[in-house]
Design a protein around this motif. Sequence first.
Motif, mmCIF file in Angstrom:
data_model
loop_
_atom_site.group_PDB
_atom_site.id
_atom_site.type_symbol
_atom_site.label_atom_id
_atom_site.label_comp_id
_atom_site.label_asym_id
_atom_site.label_seq_id
_atom_site.Cartn_x
_atom_site.Cartn_y
_atom_site.Cartn_z
ATOM 1 N N ASP A 41 0.843 -1.198 0.000
ATOM 2 C CA ASP A 41 0.000 0.000 0.000
ATOM 3 C C ASP A 41 0.883 1.254 0.000
ATOM 4 O O ASP A 41 1.755 1.400 0.859
ATOM 5 C CB ASP A 41 -0.879 -0.046 1.256
ATOM 6 N N PRO A 42 0.654 2.183 -0.937
ATOM 7 C CA PRO A 42 1.500 3.382 -0.978
ATOM 8 C C PRO A 42 1.335 4.302 0.226
ATOM 9 O O PRO A 42 2.169 5.178 0.456
ATOM 10 C CB PRO A 42 1.061 4.091 -2.273
ATOM 11 N N ARG A 43 0.294 4.086 1.031
ATOM 12 C CA ARG A 43 0.125 4.880 2.264
ATOM 13 C C ARG A 43 1.039 4.383 3.373
ATOM 14 O O ARG A 43 1.135 5.003 4.430
ATOM 15 C CB ARG A 43 -1.324 4.807 2.752
ATOM 16 N N VAL A 44 1.711 3.268 3.134
ATOM 17 C CA VAL A 44 2.541 2.620 4.158
ATOM 18 C C VAL A 44 3.980 2.578 3.644
ATOM 19 O O VAL A 44 4.512 1.526 3.327
ATOM 20 C CB VAL A 44 2.010 1.198 4.455
ATOM 21 N N ASP A 45 4.588 3.729 3.548
ATOM 22 C CA ASP A 45 5.948 3.830 3.038
ATOM 23 C C ASP A 45 6.921 3.887 4.210
ATOM 24 O O ASP A 45 6.971 4.894 4.926
ATOM 25 C CB ASP A 45 6.081 5.083 2.171
ATOM 26 N N PRO A 46 7.677 2.815 4.435
ATOM 27 C CA PRO A 46 8.567 2.782 5.595
ATOM 28 C C PRO A 46 9.560 3.943 5.659
ATOM 29 O O PRO A 46 9.876 4.414 6.746
ATOM 30 C CB PRO A 46 9.308 1.449 5.447
ATOM 31 N N ALA A 48 9.070 7.003 4.850
ATOM 32 C CA ALA A 48 8.368 8.153 5.423
ATOM 33 C C ALA A 48 7.974 7.906 6.877
ATOM 34 O O ALA A 48 8.164 8.768 7.738
ATOM 35 C CB ALA A 48 7.118 8.470 4.593
ATOM 36 N N LEU A 49 7.438 6.706 7.170
ATOM 37 C CA LEU A 49 6.946 6.413 8.523
ATOM 38 C C LEU A 49 8.047 6.433 9.570
ATOM 39 O O LEU A 49 7.820 6.818 10.721
ATOM 40 C CB LEU A 49 6.277 5.038 8.569
ATOM 41 N N PHE A 50 9.243 5.970 9.181
ATOM 42 C CA PHE A 50 10.332 5.811 10.140
ATOM 43 C C PHE A 50 11.531 6.720 9.850
ATOM 44 O O PHE A 50 12.590 6.549 10.459
ATOM 45 C CB PHE A 50 10.794 4.348 10.174
ATOM 46 N N GLU A 51 11.365 7.634 8.907
ATOM 47 C CA GLU A 51 12.448 8.542 8.521
ATOM 48 C C GLU A 51 13.726 7.779 8.185
ATOM 49 O O GLU A 51 14.813 8.092 8.673
ATOM 50 C CB GLU A 51 12.684 9.591 9.608
ATOM 51 N N LEU A 52 13.585 6.785 7.338
ATOM 52 C CA LEU A 52 14.720 5.954 6.935
ATOM 53 C C LEU A 52 15.469 6.575 5.771
ATOM 54 O O LEU A 52 14.861 7.111 4.842
ATOM 55 C CB LEU A 52 14.236 4.563 6.524
ATOM 56 N N ASP A 53 16.775 6.457 5.820
ATOM 57 C CA ASP A 53 17.622 6.856 4.701
ATOM 58 C C ASP A 53 18.074 5.607 3.956
ATOM 59 O O ASP A 53 17.968 4.486 4.469
ATOM 60 C CB ASP A 53 18.858 7.619 5.205
ATOM 61 N N LEU A 54 18.614 5.809 2.783
ATOM 62 C CA LEU A 54 19.136 4.721 1.973
ATOM 63 C C LEU A 54 20.142 3.903 2.792
ATOM 64 O O LEU A 54 21.054 4.468 3.399
ATOM 65 C CB LEU A 54 19.810 5.296 0.723
ATOM 66 N N GLY A 55 19.936 2.596 2.845
ATOM 67 C CA GLY A 55 20.849 1.709 3.566
ATOM 68 C C GLY A 55 20.483 1.470 5.018
ATOM 69 O O GLY A 55 21.110 0.644 5.682
ATOM 70 N N ASP A 56 19.494 2.183 5.543
ATOM 71 C CA ASP A 56 19.124 2.034 6.951
ATOM 72 C C ASP A 56 18.476 0.693 7.260
ATOM 73 O O ASP A 56 18.640 0.154 8.351
ATOM 74 C CB ASP A 56 18.163 3.140 7.394
ATOM 75 N N ALA A 57 17.672 0.172 6.341
ATOM 76 C CA ALA A 57 16.908 -1.042 6.615
ATOM 77 C C ALA A 57 16.733 -1.850 5.345
ATOM 78 O O ALA A 57 16.771 -1.308 4.238
ATOM 79 C CB ALA A 57 15.530 -0.685 7.181
#
Length: 184
Positions: A41-46, A48-57
């Motif tokens: 679901d595009p409303r569930v973008d990790p 955005a939700l967790f402020e992740l940067d490239l390589g974080d998860a």
Amino acid sequence: MSDLDELLTANRRFAATDAKDRVPAIPFLPTKQVYLLTCIDPRVDPAALFELDLGDAIVARTVGGRVTDAVLDDLAWISYLHEVKTPDAPWFEFAVMHHTDCGSGLMADPDLRAGFVARGFDDAVLQRTAVTDPARTVPGDVARILDAKTVSGDIAVSGYAYDVATGLVTQVVPPSSRNAAQSG
């Protein structure tokens, strides 16, 4: 200009930055030590939700954020690489996250599901895929990972529910690993 053209333009801006140079040296050991499974679901973008940067998860996405055979195969491969290539490194935590108002919940509708089954899909699998209440479905997916003998027993697995209305993520299942449960 199409939406995809806009994405490609944005990619050229990204490629001109140094973000791609700040990623983990070992691709299966993310910076934040998290492997997250959630919905497509595009409303569930990790990010955005967790402020992740490239390589974080490591992020995997399936319909409903459900644990599928393919998810277990991927996790087995990543855990095998960890065991043989980086045995002394700390383990990542695997987090299962389902969400409210999930489109997969439409699979609970027998009439709607019947049309899809007629296209060659398995009715029982589709019924199990439906997420109508994340607090009820997350524990089963966490257990499926913990029970998978192909996946390392050292991986801690936890479960969460994301409320699309409030934007909040809550823990449903605390972290545990198969090996910790067996030794405890």
